[in-house]
Scaffold this active site. Structure first.
Site, PDB file in Angstrom:
ATOM      1  N   ASN A 191      25.400 -69.562   2.057  1.00 12.20           N
ATOM      2  CA  ASN A 191      24.122 -68.892   1.743  1.00 12.20           C
ATOM      3  C   ASN A 191      24.068 -67.381   2.129  1.00 12.20           C
ATOM      4  O   ASN A 191      23.768 -67.027   3.119  1.00 12.20           O
ATOM      5  CB  ASN A 191      22.946 -69.551   2.424  1.00 12.20           C
ATOM      6  CG  ASN A 191      21.580 -68.840   1.771  1.00 12.20           C
ATOM      7  OD1 ASN A 191      21.559 -68.204   1.112  1.00 12.20           O
ATOM      8  ND2 ASN A 191      20.508 -69.579   2.479  1.00 12.20           N
TER       9      ASN A 191
ATOM     10  N   GLU B  30      18.252 -77.924   3.093  1.00 10.12           N
ATOM     11  CA  GLU B  30      18.902 -77.522   1.658  1.00 10.12           C
ATOM     12  C   GLU B  30      20.503 -77.328   1.882  1.00 10.12           C
ATOM     13  O   GLU B  30      20.989 -77.629   1.027  1.00 10.12           O
ATOM     14  CB  GLU B  30      18.105 -75.811   1.677  1.00 10.12           C
ATOM     15  CG  GLU B  30      16.930 -76.089   1.297  1.00 10.12           C
ATOM     16  CD  GLU B  30      15.972 -74.906   1.115  1.00 10.12           C
ATOM     17  OE1 GLU B  30      16.141 -74.095   0.102  1.00 10.12           O
ATOM     18  OE2 GLU B  30      15.534 -74.098   2.150  1.00 10.12           O
TER      19      GLU B  30
ATOM     20  N   HIS C 134      12.819 -72.694  -4.613  1.00 15.93           N
ATOM     21  CA  HIS C 134      13.185 -73.737  -3.613  1.00 15.93           C
ATOM     22  C   HIS C 134      13.472 -75.039  -4.342  1.00 15.93           C
ATOM     23  O   HIS C 134      13.002 -76.250  -3.956  1.00 15.93           O
ATOM     24  CB  HIS C 134      11.614 -73.896  -3.076  1.00 15.93           C
ATOM     25  CG  HIS C 134      11.185 -72.677  -2.380  1.00 15.93           C
ATOM     26  ND1 HIS C 134       9.810 -72.445  -2.237  1.00 15.93           N
ATOM     27  CD2 HIS C 134      11.838 -71.878  -1.292  1.00 15.93           C
ATOM     28  CE1 HIS C 134       9.593 -71.601  -1.273  1.00 15.93           C
ATOM     29  NE2 HIS C 134      10.885 -71.120  -1.033  1.00 15.93           N
TER      30      HIS C 134
ATOM     31  N   ARG D  81      24.803 -71.370  -2.330  1.00 16.19           N
ATOM     32  CA  ARG D  81      23.402 -71.430  -2.426  1.00 16.19           C
ATOM     33  C   ARG D  81      23.496 -70.294  -3.450  1.00 16.19           C
ATOM     34  O   ARG D  81      23.671 -69.241  -3.295  1.00 16.19           O
ATOM     35  CB  ARG D  81      22.479 -71.272  -1.496  1.00 16.19           C
ATOM     36  CG  ARG D  81      21.018 -71.441  -1.911  1.00 16.19           C
ATOM     37  CD  ARG D  81      20.110 -71.139  -0.786  1.00 16.19           C
ATOM     38  NE  ARG D  81      18.764 -71.232  -1.204  1.00 16.19           N
ATOM     39  CZ  ARG D  81      17.779 -71.200  -0.557  1.00 16.19           C
ATOM     40  NH1 ARG D  81      17.858 -70.794   0.654  1.00 16.19           N
ATOM     41  NH2 ARG D  81      16.548 -71.260  -1.021  1.00 16.19           N
TER      42      ARG D  81
ATOM     43  N   ARG E  62       3.957 -62.318   0.048  1.00 14.66           N
ATOM     44  CA  ARG E  62       3.852 -62.458  -1.486  1.00 14.66           C
ATOM     45  C   ARG E  62       2.275 -62.832  -1.756  1.00 14.66           C
ATOM     46  O   ARG E  62       1.826 -63.882  -1.025  1.00 14.66           O
ATOM     47  CB  ARG E  62       4.758 -63.248  -1.886  1.00 14.66           C
ATOM     48  CG  ARG E  62       6.009 -62.928  -2.056  1.00 14.66           C
ATOM     49  CD  ARG E  62       7.019 -63.774  -2.626  1.00 14.66           C
ATOM     50  NE  ARG E  62       8.314 -64.029  -1.776  1.00 14.66           N
ATOM     51  CZ  ARG E  62       9.065 -64.948  -1.613  1.00 14.66           C
ATOM     52  NH1 ARG E  62       8.717 -65.842  -2.536  1.00 14.66           N
ATOM     53  NH2 ARG E  62      10.189 -64.982  -0.920  1.00 14.66           N
TER      54      ARG E  62
END
Ligand code: AMP
Length: 397
Positions: A7, A384, A179, A90, A240
């Site tokens: 990743n 993940e 996601h 990823r 955010r």
């Protein structure tokens, strides 16, 4: 198969070596401060953690350092790199063309590159990692697993924005969702954990962490999700804003003489619970502690976050005409006892009743609704890396 999961961020790289048969992690760690002073962490399972400063001017040196650790005669977990069967990467954005995980070839590389306008921080870094692995381990299969592909199953009524159609035609402006690896993994785990019918279920997954999103899945297919063209839409997040009236941008632009780039940067990096708490923190542990000490802005930020999650759950239950089960995951979903309690307290109309004792659980699969709750609610830790390893093994076979 031994799958190396990578990743890659702009100045960091997380990795795990996973045995796809046993689904156990053999070693994991990260490289930080790439192109700066360089720091490597290597943790073989059952062995001692190594942390050290090493020069890593580019991602290539960082990956080489990781590979050296994996085959180190004393602390390594492999005899040679021949034992790495495939590499899973990823990748943030697959653009409008890619709808599933794929074996990487020149065309896939070009597509990831094309989508860099939609993922300017991540896609270039993801590509650097892919190219470095191809160079350092020639001939090994590399697989790209995208954050966006789960959301590509959404129907047009969920993914189209109500804007001039030519924006879609010319620039593929639509909702993609992010996601996706987590939503896909957690929704499948939830169905397994609760013994739901794989071909007849309606579930909602709330991935609540630094970045947060909600998804609605019917019979394994995503029908809606809260993030949009970029990960800025939807829930209130650490920094955010999530959903906001776009006219706020014009209003503040006029008041403060800022341009759209600066304002969107503020919505991404200085808003969310961080902005709402007047810059106190983006971390819910800090906000919970401050709220306990009487900080009203921190308390309001946490309340607003939970309220927004509950509103999304409500809208997705309506969109699916019902919901069988809800999963909570991510740092907050897995650990935030107070946040879970606040979110679920809005769901009485769905017949949700919470088991206060079970809700004290952290970080493992656990049903937290009572047996008579009309909708089952469970904590399902996301993984993940394992999801990437599963897809990589499947495609590399
Ligand atoms: P993630 O991005 O999934 O790693 O989640 C990180 C976030 O999880 C942190 O920013 C915290 O806000 C949150 N978190 C971690 N532990 C707790 C906890 N015990 N209570 C509330 N929030 C937590």
């Amino acid at each position: 198969m031994n799958i190396l999961v990578i990743n890659c961020g702009s100045s960091s790289l997380k990795y795990q070596l996973i045995d796809s048969e046993t689904e156990q992690v053999s070693a994991k760690g990260l490289c930080e401060r790439i192109a700066l002073d360089g720091r490597l962490t290597y943790q073989p399972t059952g062995g001692e953690k190594e942390v050290g400063d090493f020069p890593m001017p580019t991602h290539e040196e960082a990956i080489q350092l990781v590979l050296d650790r994996l085959v180190n005669p004393e602390t390594g977990v492999l005899k040679s790199l021949d034992e790495v069967d495939a590499i899973g990467h990823r990748v943030l954005h697959g653009g409008h063309k890619i709808t599933s995980s794929v074996l990487i070839d020149d065309e896939v590389i070009a597509t990831i590159d094309e989508a860099k306008d939609l993922g300017p921080l991540h896609n270039p870094a993801n590509l650097i990692g892919i190219k470095a692995c191809m160079k350092l381990m020639p001939g090994k299969p590399n697989v790209a697993v995208f954050d966006t592909t789960f959301g590509m199953a959404m129907p047009p009524k969920a993914y189209m924005y109500a804007v001039p159609h030519e924006w879609y035609e010319k620039y593929h402006v639509r909702r993609y969702g992010f996601h996706g690896t987590s939503h896909s993994f957690v929704s499948k785990e939830l169905v397994k954990f609760l013994n739901l019918d794989p071909n007849n279920h309606k579930v909602i997954v709330c991935h609540l962490g630094n970045g947060s999103s909600v998804s609605a899945t019917v019979n394994g297919k995503c029908v809606d999700t809260s993030m949009g063209l970029t990960p800025l839409e939807g829930l209130i997040m650490g920094t955010r804003s999530g959903d906001i009236d776009p006219a706020v941008l014009e209003y503040i632009a006029r008041k403060e003489g800022k341009d759209v780039f600066e304002l969107v940067n503020i919505l991404n990096k200085k808003s969310g619970v961080f902005g709402m708490s007047n810059g106190l923190s983006s971390d819910f542990r800090d906000l919970d502690a401050a709220a306990k000490d009487g900080n009203e802005l921190a308390a309001n930020a946490v309340q607003a976050f939970c309220y927004r999650v509950a509103k999304y759950i409500g809208s997705y239950a309506a969109a699916m005409n019902g919901v069988d089960a809800i999963a909570l995951t991510g740092g907050i979903g897995e650990n935030g006892v107070g946040e879970r309690d606040k979110i679920l307290s809005y769901l009485g109309y769905l017949g949700v009743t919470i088991d206060a004792e079970a809700n004290k659980t952290r970080g493992k699969n656990q049903i937290i609704s009572t047996p008579d709750s009309k909708v089952t609610v469970a904590i399902i830790p996301t993984n993940e890396e394992l999801a990437i390893a599963r897809d990589t093994a499947m495609l590399a076979k």
